[in-house]
Design an enzyme around this catalytic site. Structure first.
Site, PDB file in Angstrom:
ATOM      1  N   GLN A  97      18.181  14.485  -2.895  1.00 44.52           N
ATOM      2  CA  GLN A  97      16.950  14.792  -2.178  1.00 44.52           C
ATOM      3  C   GLN A  97      17.077  16.145  -1.469  1.00 44.52           C
ATOM      4  O   GLN A  97      16.152  16.950  -1.466  1.00 44.52           O
ATOM      5  CB  GLN A  97      16.638  13.678  -1.162  1.00 44.52           C
ATOM      6  CG  GLN A  97      15.288  13.812  -0.480  1.00 44.52           C
ATOM      7  CD  GLN A  97      14.113  13.626  -1.433  1.00 44.52           C
ATOM      8  OE1 GLN A  97      14.233  12.933  -2.437  1.00 44.52           O
ATOM      9  NE2 GLN A  97      12.992  14.245  -1.132  1.00 44.52           N
ATOM     10  N   VAL A 110       7.591  17.617  -0.668  1.00 42.49           N
ATOM     11  CA  VAL A 110       8.905  17.011  -0.935  1.00 42.49           C
ATOM     12  C   VAL A 110       9.390  16.419   0.383  1.00 42.49           C
ATOM     13  O   VAL A 110       9.463  17.128   1.385  1.00 42.49           O
ATOM     14  CB  VAL A 110       9.931  18.070  -1.427  1.00 42.49           C
ATOM     15  CG1 VAL A 110      11.267  17.416  -1.753  1.00 42.49           C
ATOM     16  CG2 VAL A 110       9.396  18.826  -2.633  1.00 42.49           C
ATOM     17  N   SER A 113      12.852  10.101   2.473  1.00 40.82           N
ATOM     18  CA  SER A 113      12.223   9.896   1.162  1.00 40.82           C
ATOM     19  C   SER A 113      12.359   8.454   0.697  1.00 40.82           C
ATOM     20  O   SER A 113      13.437   7.865   0.769  1.00 40.82           O
ATOM     21  CB  SER A 113      12.873  10.804   0.113  1.00 40.82           C
ATOM     22  OG  SER A 113      12.425  10.424  -1.179  1.00 40.82           O
ATOM     23  N   HIS A 122      12.411   7.631  -2.225  1.00 39.69           N
ATOM     24  CA  HIS A 122      13.288   7.629  -3.400  1.00 39.69           C
ATOM     25  C   HIS A 122      14.726   7.305  -2.996  1.00 39.69           C
ATOM     26  O   HIS A 122      15.479   6.743  -3.769  1.00 39.69           O
ATOM     27  CB  HIS A 122      13.218   8.974  -4.129  1.00 39.69           C
ATOM     28  CG  HIS A 122      11.945   9.145  -4.902  1.00 39.69           C
ATOM     29  ND1 HIS A 122      11.718   8.502  -6.098  1.00 39.69           N
ATOM     30  CD2 HIS A 122      10.827   9.858  -4.639  1.00 39.69           C
ATOM     31  CE1 HIS A 122      10.506   8.832  -6.548  1.00 39.69           C
ATOM     32  NE2 HIS A 122       9.946   9.647  -5.675  1.00 39.69           N
ATOM     33  N   ASP A 166       8.453   7.516  -9.798  1.00 37.87           N
ATOM     34  CA  ASP A 166       7.426   8.444 -10.255  1.00 37.87           C
ATOM     35  C   ASP A 166       7.224   8.138 -11.729  1.00 37.87           C
ATOM     36  O   ASP A 166       8.178   8.171 -12.510  1.00 37.87           O
ATOM     37  CB  ASP A 166       7.877   9.901 -10.094  1.00 37.87           C
ATOM     38  CG  ASP A 166       8.012  10.298  -8.629  1.00 37.87           C
ATOM     39  OD1 ASP A 166       7.443   9.597  -7.770  1.00 37.87           O
ATOM     40  OD2 ASP A 166       8.680  11.304  -8.353  1.00 37.87           O
ATOM     41  N   GLU A 195      -0.390  12.025  -4.383  1.00 37.60           N
ATOM     42  CA  GLU A 195       0.595  11.974  -5.474  1.00 37.60           C
ATOM     43  C   GLU A 195       0.225  10.858  -6.444  1.00 37.60           C
ATOM     44  O   GLU A 195       0.699   9.727  -6.307  1.00 37.60           O
ATOM     45  CB  GLU A 195       2.014  11.729  -4.923  1.00 37.60           C
ATOM     46  CG  GLU A 195       2.584  12.905  -4.159  1.00 37.60           C
ATOM     47  CD  GLU A 195       4.102  12.814  -3.965  1.00 37.60           C
ATOM     48  OE1 GLU A 195       4.693  11.774  -4.321  1.00 37.60           O
ATOM     49  OE2 GLU A 195       4.682  13.789  -3.467  1.00 37.60           O
ATOM     50  N   HIS A 240       3.340   8.524  -7.803  1.00 44.13           N
ATOM     51  CA  HIS A 240       4.407   7.907  -7.004  1.00 44.13           C
ATOM     52  C   HIS A 240       4.016   6.475  -6.613  1.00 44.13           C
ATOM     53  O   HIS A 240       3.055   6.266  -5.875  1.00 44.13           O
ATOM     54  CB  HIS A 240       4.644   8.766  -5.752  1.00 44.13           C
ATOM     55  CG  HIS A 240       5.699   8.246  -4.822  1.00 44.13           C
ATOM     56  ND1 HIS A 240       6.922   8.873  -4.652  1.00 44.13           N
ATOM     57  CD2 HIS A 240       5.726   7.166  -4.002  1.00 44.13           C
ATOM     58  CE1 HIS A 240       7.640   8.197  -3.767  1.00 44.13           C
ATOM     59  NE2 HIS A 240       6.931   7.155  -3.353  1.00 44.13           N
TER      60      HIS A 240
END
Ligand SMILES: [Zn+2]
Length: 247
Positions: free
Chosen positions: A126, A155, A161, A163, A170, A218, A221
């Site tokens: 990240q 970002v 995040s 993620h 994604d 987004e 996502h």
């Protein structure tokens, strides 16, 4: 003569062993789980603890952990996530794997070609993505502070995040694997946006909600929150932030 027979038998035996290996390999490829995050006994034990206990220390269910610029990830929690690796090398929290796989299978059954182009990321990864975007903006002429502020809108700042949480993916069309604006027009996205809640996923950063989520629209996502929360969030057209504040 006996020698020839023996060698034929040996060849036959070897062939059977090799064939059995091929069958096993193809079965595991069909199963789509090729690797499980399984570094040590200690981690496995911790993972078992996580599975048995549906709450974190703070009392939040694992699937509803809110991560954004004002809610940083708990690194000790992240270190103990059990990951399942997918065929294309992506990996996600094992607890949402079955529903993710079902969603992908059902989407494909409708004739679409979705592909997961990003999923679990380490903190280091990240950071790398964040730094890359800053460099791009600085090359465009922004100073460092301006570039950082602009980057943070598209970002997530490392440590904030989803993620890194292992619950976000994604997804894009296999024919258009780059994240681009206008992706909501893709049939894959249309299907996912309409159906993801049935599998416990939400479109995490909807249009016109950036003031609440802190992240721009987004349309690729998706975040796992579990079926109950996903249904509520989808039918009330709210964000995870709004859901968490009121539940
Ligand atoms: Zn994402």
């Amino acid at each position: 003569m006996v020698g020839v027979l023996m060698s034929e038998i040996m060849v036959c035996v070897i062939f059977v062993i090799v064939a059995a290996g091929v069958v096993r390999t193809s079965v595991s490829a069909e199963g789509k789980i090729l690797y499980k995050h399984n570094n040590s006994k200690k981690i496995n034990q911790n993972n078992d603890d996580l599975k048995n206990d549906s709450s974190t220390d703070a009392g939040t269910k694992w699937n509803l952990i809110l991560v954004n610029s004002s809610h940083k990830l708990d690194q000790s929690y992240v270190e103990n996530i059990s990951l399942t690796q997918l065929r294309n090398g992506q990996s996600i929290d094992s607890r949402c794997y079955p529903e993710l796989q079902q969603m992908m299978d059902d989407c494909r059954a409708q004739g679409y070609s979705p592909i997961i182009c990003s999923s679990y990321r380490t903190h280091e990864k990240q950071q790398e993505l964040f730094n890359q975007q800053i460099q791009i903006y600085m090359k465009d002429g922004m100073d460092r502070q301006e570039a950082e502020e602009r980057t943070a809108k598209s970002v997530a700042i490392p440590g904030t995040s989803e993620h890194e949480l292992g619950l976000a993916v994604d997804i894009t069309d296999i024919a258009e694997q780059k994240i681009v604006s206008g992706m909501e027009e893709q049939p894959v996205q249309q299907w996912l946006m309409k159906n993801c809640w049935k599998y416990g996923f939400i479109l995490r950063y909807p249009e016109d909600k950036a003031d609440i989520t802190g992240i721009v629209y987004e349309p690729w996502h998706y975040r796992y929150v579990g079926k109950e929360a996903a249904k509520y969030i989808y039918s009330n057209q709210i964000t995870l932030e709004e859901y968490c504040y009121h539940h």
